[in-house]
Design a protein around this motif. Sequence first.
Motif, short mmCIF file in Angstrom:
data_model
loop_
_atom_site.label_atom_id
_atom_site.label_comp_id
_atom_site.label_asym_id
_atom_site.label_seq_id
_atom_site.Cartn_x
_atom_site.Cartn_y
_atom_site.Cartn_z
N HIS A 151 31.16 48.90 4.18
CA HIS A 151 31.83 49.05 5.47
C HIS A 151 33.26 49.54 5.24
O HIS A 151 33.70 50.51 5.83
N ARG A 177 35.27 39.21 13.61
CA ARG A 177 35.53 40.65 13.62
C ARG A 177 35.42 41.18 15.05
O ARG A 177 34.61 40.70 15.84
N SER A 178 36.21 42.17 15.37
CA SER A 178 36.14 42.76 16.70
C SER A 178 34.80 43.49 16.86
O SER A 178 34.12 43.80 15.87
N TYR A 228 34.20 46.45 17.40
CA TYR A 228 34.20 47.76 16.75
C TYR A 228 34.25 47.68 15.23
O TYR A 228 34.11 48.70 14.56
N ASP A 229 34.47 46.49 14.70
CA ASP A 229 34.64 46.34 13.26
C ASP A 229 33.56 45.46 12.63
O ASP A 229 33.70 45.01 11.50
N ARG A 230 32.49 45.19 13.33
CA ARG A 230 31.44 44.30 12.83
C ARG A 230 30.68 44.94 11.67
O ARG A 230 30.57 46.16 11.57
#
Length: 175
Positions: free
Chosen positions: A56, A121-122, A124-126
């Motif tokens: 990621h 995590r947000s 959008y950041d998962r």
Amino acid sequence: MKCISCAAPVSRLDRSGRYVCDYCETEAVAKALSDSIDKLVLTGTASSLACPSCCHAGSKNGNTVMLETGSLDNQSILGCRTCQGVWIRRPSFALLVHGRRSEYTGPDRVSDFDLAVDGPRSHYDRLECPMCQSTMESFFYAGPGRVAIDSCAACERVWLDCGELTRIAEAPGRR
């Protein structure tokens, strides 16, 4: 890790927590990584799954880091040598937490907590599940330790970042 008897890769963990060669049944001793806060043991045998955290974070530079077979205490896991994250089945995670908390005899520790770094995590950041490639849920662990973990409901597995297990084990609360 290679078998000392036949040099085959060793990755099978038996019920006693020892590694056993699939080919000749010789027992092997595995040691925790020297710099692992969580006492992570990795065998050096790569799995077919990519590390959700390293891939990621490294998706921009094209690096693929594969998870390795390993263990934490007597629980089989897949772990990342680079970030020292752990991919573990939910029932094994529960047993691991129970064992670590009951064995811990040191002082209760409350770690510094920064919501921006240590929180879920947000959207959008998962992370992406290494098994089914779906987006994992990120949430506060309901037990002690003030950590946020990532989980795939479909695969019934949990991703722990380096140090999260130790934070849970050393946190104040009932043992």
